[in-house]
Design an enzyme around this catalytic site. Sequence first.
Site, PDB file in Angstrom:
ATOM      1  N   LYS A 121       0.823  -1.219   0.000  1.00 39.94           N
ATOM      2  CA  LYS A 121       0.000   0.000   0.000  1.00 39.94           C
ATOM      3  C   LYS A 121       0.851   1.262   0.000  1.00 39.94           C
ATOM      4  O   LYS A 121       0.449   2.280  -0.554  1.00 39.94           O
ATOM      5  CB  LYS A 121      -0.942   0.006   1.197  1.00 39.94           C
ATOM      6  CG  LYS A 121      -2.129  -0.932   1.059  1.00 39.94           C
ATOM      7  CD  LYS A 121      -3.238  -0.527   2.014  1.00 39.94           C
ATOM      8  CE  LYS A 121      -4.453  -1.420   1.844  1.00 39.94           C
ATOM      9  NZ  LYS A 121      -5.546  -1.039   2.743  1.00 39.94           N
ATOM     10  N   LYS A 204      -6.972 -10.665  -9.099  1.00 33.89           N
ATOM     11  CA  LYS A 204      -8.165 -10.719  -8.256  1.00 33.89           C
ATOM     12  C   LYS A 204      -9.224  -9.748  -8.755  1.00 33.89           C
ATOM     13  O   LYS A 204      -8.892  -8.665  -9.230  1.00 33.89           O
ATOM     14  CB  LYS A 204      -7.783 -10.310  -6.822  1.00 33.89           C
ATOM     15  CG  LYS A 204      -7.819 -11.467  -5.832  1.00 33.89           C
ATOM     16  CD  LYS A 204      -7.309 -11.044  -4.473  1.00 33.89           C
ATOM     17  CE  LYS A 204      -8.429 -10.581  -3.553  1.00 33.89           C
ATOM     18  NZ  LYS A 204      -7.975 -10.462  -2.139  1.00 33.89           N
ATOM     19  N   LYS A 207     -12.302  -3.705  -6.941  1.00 32.40           N
ATOM     20  CA  LYS A 207     -13.112  -2.514  -7.165  1.00 32.40           C
ATOM     21  C   LYS A 207     -12.297  -1.403  -7.803  1.00 32.40           C
ATOM     22  O   LYS A 207     -12.847  -0.461  -8.348  1.00 32.40           O
ATOM     23  CB  LYS A 207     -13.716  -2.027  -5.857  1.00 32.40           C
ATOM     24  CG  LYS A 207     -12.673  -1.538  -4.885  1.00 32.40           C
ATOM     25  CD  LYS A 207     -13.283  -0.600  -3.864  1.00 32.40           C
ATOM     26  CE  LYS A 207     -12.193   0.086  -3.077  1.00 32.40           C
ATOM     27  NZ  LYS A 207     -11.605   1.248  -3.723  1.00 32.40           N
TER      28      LYS A 207
END
Length: 342
Positions: A121, A204, A207
């Site tokens: 991240k 994966k 969103k």
Amino acid sequence: MTTPPTFAAPHKRIFSGVQPTGNLHLGNYLGAIRNWVTLQEGNECIYCMVDLHAITVQQDPAALRSNTREVAASLLAAGIDPKASIVFVQSQVPQHAELGWIFNCVARIGWLNRMTQFKEKAGKNRENATVGLYVYPNLMAADILVYRATHVPVGDDQRQHLELCRDIAQSFNSQYGVDYFPLAEPVIMGTATRVMSLRDGSAKMSKSDASDYTRINLVDPPDLIAQKVRKARTDPDPIPGDPAGLEARLEAKNLVGIYAALADKTPADVLREFDGAQFSKFKESLADLAIAKLSPITTEMRRLLADPGYVDGVLKDGAQRARAIAEPILKEAQDIVGFLRA
Ligand code: TRP
């Protein structure tokens, strides 16, 4: 030497958290939410929208608020019963942050430096990441342990954070000579399905993917679901008769996996049923099935979102019940640490 205090052993209690990031998709549903619904049967469950975690990266305030409601609405629509379980928003229960601070003083910098999610991240510019993102796993441990929860349903990507949670519990217990915090275990559900992108079987479903055609959102209307399934990437070969035939056919494998999860069958069952069929035919069945399973949820979600007062009320009630559990546990932890009681 005073003898260390003793505490009743914690009973089985399930806790899990979800980021209020909005736009939930089929991957969230089959990978997590559906399992949370199942776990309600015979268990004490506490489910949390983790908005304190959400602000470790920049958030638009209005979007955070509406996403928090939206995620809550989708949990309720999917079948989480807010009377049987506790559904609430993290920031409405201040005990999480308070225990989080204590854990900041238990966890070691060396432990956090090993966290792969932080590295991902934070990206290249680690100096610019917030301190909150760095100590995110300590807060996550506090989420769980402020209820002395024993079981945590999570995806595979959260295993490392859960190990850290156990390290923190163990370290706290040994530092203060108590047997207070349980070593919470991950619940990796057998039925949890890793749903991949409809366009790339090696990524994966996400969103944040730029193309909306890579995912089926819980708010998608039926015709859009059908269209996305029809346009999903496959290969020219027909459906094989057994799972070995799906090796190296990632997109085909993903669609079969989705079908199996939605139909509550094994992939082997699905392959037996469709052995030799063309993907065009299989996709028709998959679209019908996805629409049949998702549209009741979508309809209920829309109904709930049209009544934000109701959703906010459910969350407020959940926060009250969560606080009733967390408050005495935080007090005991503070006593153990040696804080002077107010
Ligand atoms: N880190 C989790 C995720 O990204 C969310 C989370 C926060 C969580 N606190 C938690 C999950 C406590 C389980 C238990 O998915």
